[in-house]
Design a protein around this motif. Sequence first.
Motif, PDB file in Angstrom:
ATOM      1  N   MET A 183       0.814  -1.210   0.000  1.00  0.00           N
ATOM      2  CA  MET A 183       0.000   0.000   0.000  1.00  0.00           C
ATOM      3  C   MET A 183       0.846   1.258   0.000  1.00  0.00           C
ATOM      4  N   GLU A 184       1.977   1.250   0.707  1.00  0.00           N
ATOM      5  CA  GLU A 184       2.756   2.466   0.816  1.00  0.00           C
ATOM      6  C   GLU A 184       3.323   2.903  -0.518  1.00  0.00           C
ATOM      7  N   GLU A 185       3.524   1.933  -1.482  1.00  0.00           N
ATOM      8  CA  GLU A 185       4.087   2.310  -2.763  1.00  0.00           C
ATOM      9  C   GLU A 185       3.187   3.286  -3.510  1.00  0.00           C
ATOM     10  N   LYS A 186       1.889   3.220  -3.245  1.00  0.00           N
ATOM     11  CA  LYS A 186       0.953   4.095  -3.931  1.00  0.00           C
ATOM     12  C   LYS A 186       1.128   5.555  -3.532  1.00  0.00           C
ATOM     13  N   SER A 187       1.775   5.808  -2.400  1.00  0.00           N
ATOM     14  CA  SER A 187       1.973   7.183  -1.941  1.00  0.00           C
ATOM     15  C   SER A 187       3.430   7.619  -1.973  1.00  0.00           C
ATOM     16  N   GLU A 188       4.345   6.747  -2.430  1.00  0.00           N
ATOM     17  CA  GLU A 188       5.769   7.065  -2.402  1.00  0.00           C
ATOM     18  C   GLU A 188       6.113   8.269  -3.273  1.00  0.00           C
ATOM     19  N   PHE A 189       5.322   8.517  -4.328  1.00  0.00           N
ATOM     20  CA  PHE A 189       5.631   9.637  -5.214  1.00  0.00           C
ATOM     21  C   PHE A 189       5.552  10.974  -4.472  1.00  0.00           C
ATOM     22  N   LEU A 190       4.841  11.025  -3.341  1.00  0.00           N
ATOM     23  CA  LEU A 190       4.736  12.259  -2.569  1.00  0.00           C
ATOM     24  C   LEU A 190       6.085  12.708  -2.027  1.00  0.00           C
ATOM     25  N   GLY A 191       7.002  11.782  -1.874  1.00  0.00           N
ATOM     26  CA  GLY A 191       8.325  12.115  -1.352  1.00  0.00           C
ATOM     27  C   GLY A 191       9.405  12.178  -2.413  1.00  0.00           C
ATOM     28  N   LYS A 192       9.054  11.951  -3.684  1.00  0.00           N
ATOM     29  CA  LYS A 192      10.080  11.875  -4.723  1.00  0.00           C
ATOM     30  C   LYS A 192       9.863  12.832  -5.887  1.00  0.00           C
ATOM     31  N   GLU A 193       8.625  13.056  -6.264  1.00  0.00           N
ATOM     32  CA  GLU A 193       8.330  13.817  -7.468  1.00  0.00           C
ATOM     33  C   GLU A 193       8.649  15.304  -7.286  1.00  0.00           C
TER      34      GLU A 193
ATOM     35  N   LYS B 109      -9.468  -0.064  -3.416  1.00  0.00           N
ATOM     36  CA  LYS B 109      -8.671   0.450  -4.533  1.00  0.00           C
ATOM     37  C   LYS B 109      -7.637   1.486  -4.096  1.00  0.00           C
ATOM     38  N   GLY B 110      -7.753   1.996  -2.882  1.00  0.00           N
ATOM     39  CA  GLY B 110      -6.868   3.054  -2.443  1.00  0.00           C
ATOM     40  C   GLY B 110      -5.638   2.549  -1.723  1.00  0.00           C
ATOM     41  N   ALA B 111      -4.814   3.508  -1.266  1.00  0.00           N
ATOM     42  CA  ALA B 111      -3.606   3.167  -0.516  1.00  0.00           C
ATOM     43  C   ALA B 111      -3.943   2.677   0.886  1.00  0.00           C
ATOM     44  N   VAL B 112      -5.144   3.042   1.365  1.00  0.00           N
ATOM     45  CA  VAL B 112      -5.584   2.614   2.697  1.00  0.00           C
ATOM     46  C   VAL B 112      -6.711   1.599   2.532  1.00  0.00           C
ATOM     47  N   ARG B 113      -6.517   0.417   3.060  1.00  0.00           N
ATOM     48  CA  ARG B 113      -7.496  -0.654   2.917  1.00  0.00           C
ATOM     49  C   ARG B 113      -8.582  -0.522   3.973  1.00  0.00           C
ATOM     50  N   PHE B 114      -9.846  -0.752   3.575  1.00  0.00           N
ATOM     51  CA  PHE B 114     -10.943  -0.754   4.539  1.00  0.00           C
ATOM     52  C   PHE B 114     -11.137  -2.156   5.104  1.00  0.00           C
ATOM     53  N   ARG B 115     -11.239  -2.226   6.444  1.00  0.00           N
ATOM     54  CA  ARG B 115     -11.557  -3.481   7.121  1.00  0.00           C
ATOM     55  C   ARG B 115     -12.697  -3.227   8.101  1.00  0.00           C
ATOM     56  N   SER B 116     -13.690  -4.097   8.111  1.00  0.00           N
ATOM     57  CA  SER B 116     -14.894  -3.882   8.915  1.00  0.00           C
ATOM     58  C   SER B 116     -14.597  -3.763  10.406  1.00  0.00           C
ATOM     59  N   GLU B 117     -13.561  -4.452  10.884  1.00  0.00           N
ATOM     60  CA  GLU B 117     -13.250  -4.406  12.315  1.00  0.00           C
ATOM     61  C   GLU B 117     -12.742  -3.028  12.755  1.00  0.00           C
TER      62      GLU B 117
END
Length: 468
Positions: free
Chosen positions: A1-11, A222-230
């Motif tokens: 999941m973290e790879e989806k947001s890594e561009f925030l620190g590189k681009e 579909k996002g970087a943060v997964r939804f879990r019912s718990e």
Amino acid sequence: MEEKSEFLGKENIGKLLFKLSTPVIIGMLVQALYNVVDTFFVGMAYGADSLQAIGGLSIAFPVQMIIMAFGVVLGTGGSSIISRALGARENEKAERVLGNIFSLSLILSVVIAVPCLLYLDSILKVFGATDGVLPYAMDYLEYIIAGGVFFVFGVAVQSIVRAEGNARLAMNSMLVGGGLNILLDPVFMFGFGMGVKGAAIATVLSQAVASVWLLLYCLKGKGAVRFRSETLKPDPGIIKEIGAIGIGSFVMQCSSSVMMIFVYNALAMYGGDVAIAVFGVVIKINSFIFMPLMGLGFGLQPIIGFNYGAKRYDRIVEAVKLSLAVTTAFGLFGLLIIYLFTEQILGLFSTDQQYLEMGKTAVMIMILGTPLIGLNVVTSILFQSLGKAKPAFLLSMSRQLLFLIPAVILLPRLYNLPGVWAAFPVADFLAFLLSGFLLFRVYRVFKERKHSSKIIVGSEIADNVSHI
């Protein structure tokens, strides 16, 4: 999941800010159309009574803003935590925050709706509703309040998906909602002959569709943060952290509504129903400048949050500098456009001569401080993104509560109705001075440490920023 947001620190910062803020700005401009479109069609539908009907929507607007403020506090607080958690690779915490946002959206919507519906008449009178505008305001708000869950959830989750770097989805959800509202307004208002009630129903249905779209995105993972019912079970620690960070944005939005209590009561005293209608229209015009400024701030938030979590402070300084330049330039451009086309813009809503003359005066005075607002917005977003609740809270409440309300109370006593209009640029200037002072302090902390080693910079900056 973290790879989806890594561009925030590189681009590249410029490219990144454009990429994240442009969809938000487009979406927020469309969002601004909600009330503008309602006001436009109401002006067409009520003919000779259009100013009172427009006044009714104007009085209803601050109540609607309070409802949405609960979504803002959840979205601002939650997105700040999530973006920093993603930067620090604390994915489990990000998931727990998302689940709590879902639960709190439903709980808060019910808590808001019950007292508002029971005491709506009294609430609107507190906001300055006259006998002429009160029936229209009540007809509109009854439906808006009943559908409040869609506003709270939609606003909150839009901020969450932006925090993980998916600004385009947030934009698309607002485009869908705004587009549907434009299509449904004439259907319900003219086709079904429902007037302001039809405008409200169209708005609620449009927001419901946008909210369902965001819900499906989260549920499908579909996002970087997964939804879990718990994670739906309310977590006191997370709720406290969300509230501490988001309270600044909540106060900013609610302070606008509190401010409007004083403004509308002053307008009723010094200008009557026409002045109330004028103010409502001018606020909607000005939103086309203010919304893009806020949109750029929302695009800035995940950049600051992620890089603060990743200890990339040089990127934070670069992003803030660029944001300040862009917001100031846009404020100047917006001011010029409104000044050049004031009469044409006002004429979209009514052709009443008293309204047009009063409106021209109001516009010329009220928006004088618009180029100064960008500094307040960027600085407030900076402290929210750093998780520093106290300065964020101070900045959020400064313009509306600390400066504007006293000005609205004092200046009309000296200058009558023009004093109400003049209170706005006065408050903009004072908020500009406060924001500049606080920004200078945190900027100096970052600059003094930029040549130190990364580990020392991380600990020392965090400690120093926490004392601002």
